[in-house]
Design an enzyme around this catalytic site. Structure first.
Site, PDB file in Angstrom:
ATOM      1  N   HIS A   1       0.854  -1.198   0.000  1.00  0.00           N
ATOM      2  CA  HIS A   1       0.000   0.000   0.000  1.00  0.00           C
ATOM      3  C   HIS A   1       0.891   1.250   0.000  1.00  0.00           C
ATOM      4  O   HIS A   1       1.949   1.259   0.652  1.00  0.00           O
ATOM      5  CB  HIS A   1      -0.915  -0.005   1.233  1.00  0.00           C
TER       6      HIS A   1
ATOM      7  N   GLU B   1       0.767   3.961   1.504  1.00  0.00           N
ATOM      8  CA  GLU B   1       1.089   4.549   2.809  1.00  0.00           C
ATOM      9  C   GLU B   1       2.230   3.787   3.481  1.00  0.00           C
ATOM     10  O   GLU B   1       2.987   4.353   4.264  1.00  0.00           O
ATOM     11  CB  GLU B   1      -0.177   4.582   3.692  1.00  0.00           C
TER      12      GLU B   1
ATOM     13  N   GLU C   1      -3.991   2.152  -7.285  1.00  0.00           N
ATOM     14  CA  GLU C   1      -4.355   3.286  -6.436  1.00  0.00           C
ATOM     15  C   GLU C   1      -3.400   4.450  -6.701  1.00  0.00           C
ATOM     16  O   GLU C   1      -2.315   4.504  -6.109  1.00  0.00           O
ATOM     17  CB  GLU C   1      -4.252   2.899  -4.958  1.00  0.00           C
TER      18      GLU C   1
ATOM     19  N   SER D   1     -10.404   7.471  -3.033  1.00  0.00           N
ATOM     20  CA  SER D   1     -11.581   8.328  -2.856  1.00  0.00           C
ATOM     21  C   SER D   1     -12.858   7.742  -3.446  1.00  0.00           C
ATOM     22  O   SER D   1     -13.667   8.457  -4.037  1.00  0.00           O
ATOM     23  CB  SER D   1     -11.309   9.728  -3.419  1.00  0.00           C
TER      24      SER D   1
HETATM   25  P1  PGA Z   1      -9.450   6.264   0.352  1.00  0.00           P
HETATM   26  O1  PGA Z   1      -8.253   5.245   0.542  1.00  0.00           O
HETATM   27  O2  PGA Z   1     -10.647   5.468  -0.135  1.00  0.00           O
HETATM   28  O3  PGA Z   1      -9.656   6.858   1.699  1.00  0.00           O
HETATM   29  O4  PGA Z   1      -9.009   7.267  -0.663  1.00  0.00           O
HETATM   30  C1  PGA Z   1      -8.017   4.184  -0.331  1.00  0.00           C
HETATM   31  C2  PGA Z   1      -6.830   3.395   0.117  1.00  0.00           C
HETATM   32  O5  PGA Z   1      -5.878   4.002   0.632  1.00  0.00           O
HETATM   33  O6  PGA Z   1      -6.785   2.162  -0.005  1.00  0.00           O
END
Ligand code: PGA
Length: 247
Positions: free
Chosen positions: A95, A97, A162, A208
């Protein structure tokens, strides 16, 4: 045609076993309303046992948000085997993050291997930080996939596209642009998995997603499903997305 797949990535939004159980009960009560959608939830590690207990024998799957590349004496780490033992059947890998906290392409590759060794379905996240007119985002995503699959195919792989700039943003990506990237990802996967497996591999969109835009994203992009962050941690928003997923 395969069912659409919606994965809720709870991140750290839901913190207590009580809140996780309450969510699970509400989801179970409404399960009959979305039979044509496959639903997976990725809570934080600490909530997996409570969620597994609350979901019981439903078809809903539970997974991790990441896993350790290490084995043995490493404080604070959670291995693929530990996830499996706690009730997980899949794991999000790479991911953005986590990549932003220092996870390299190589670490992502090792996680894929470890997940596969334990029989966890890996959900490989890829996506660019930004876009430019030269199309560097395509080579960026290509490199993420190539390095993840360099050592060979991974069974049952799911890919989630993503774009980082669309995560937790005001707006999701335009469906036509998602479609273009999904076609590109499938072509890239074919180089490593073969055409037939690449065609069958589920490619999700994340960034989002909400009840209001989910149907337009799915219909306009050809995505096999959605990876949902923020809106997956609120039962009403999540149910709206599941309803929007009906074909
Ligand atoms: P979000 O996050 O739907 O809050 O944009 C998606 C994700 O990070 O998997």
């Amino acid at each position: 045609m395969k069912k659409r797949l919606v994965i809720g990535n709870w991140k750290m939004y839901i913190e207590s076993p009580e809140a996780a159980k309450k969510f699970a009960q509400a989801l179970k009560r409404k399960a009959h309303a979305h039979p044509s959608v496959e639903v997976w939830l990725a809570p934080s590690f600490t909530l997996i046992p409570a969620l597994a207990g609350a979901l019981g024998r439903t078809k809903l799957k539970i997974g991790g948000q990441g896993l350790s590349v290490r084995e043995g004496a490493h404080t604070g780490e959670v291995s693929a085997r530990m996830l499996k033992g706690a009730g997980a059947s899949f794991c999000i890998v790479g991911h953005s993050e986590r990549r932003a906290m220092g996870e390299s392409n190589e670490a992502v590759r090792i996680q894929l291997v470890r997940a596969a060794q334990e029989g966890l379905v890996p959900v490989l996240c890829v996506g660019e930080l930004e876009r430019d007119s030269q199309g560097a985002h395509f080579s960026f995503v290509e490199e993420q996939i190539a390095s993840a699959l360099r050592a060979g195919p991974v069974p049952k792989l799911v890919v989630a596209y993503e774009p980082i700039w669309a995560i937790g943003a005001l707006q999701a990506m335009v469906p036509a642009d998602i479609e273009e990237m999904i076609i590109f990802i499938r072509k890239t996967l074919a180089q490593f998995l073969g055409r037939e497996t690449a065609d069958k591999t589920r490619i999700l969109y994340g960034g989002s997603v909400e009840g209001e835009n989910a149907a337009a994203i799915l219909d306009g992009s050809g995505a096999s499903g959605l990876l949902v962050g923020r809106a997956s941690a609120d039962i009403d928003s999540f149910l709206k997305i599941l309803i929007a997923c009906k074909k």
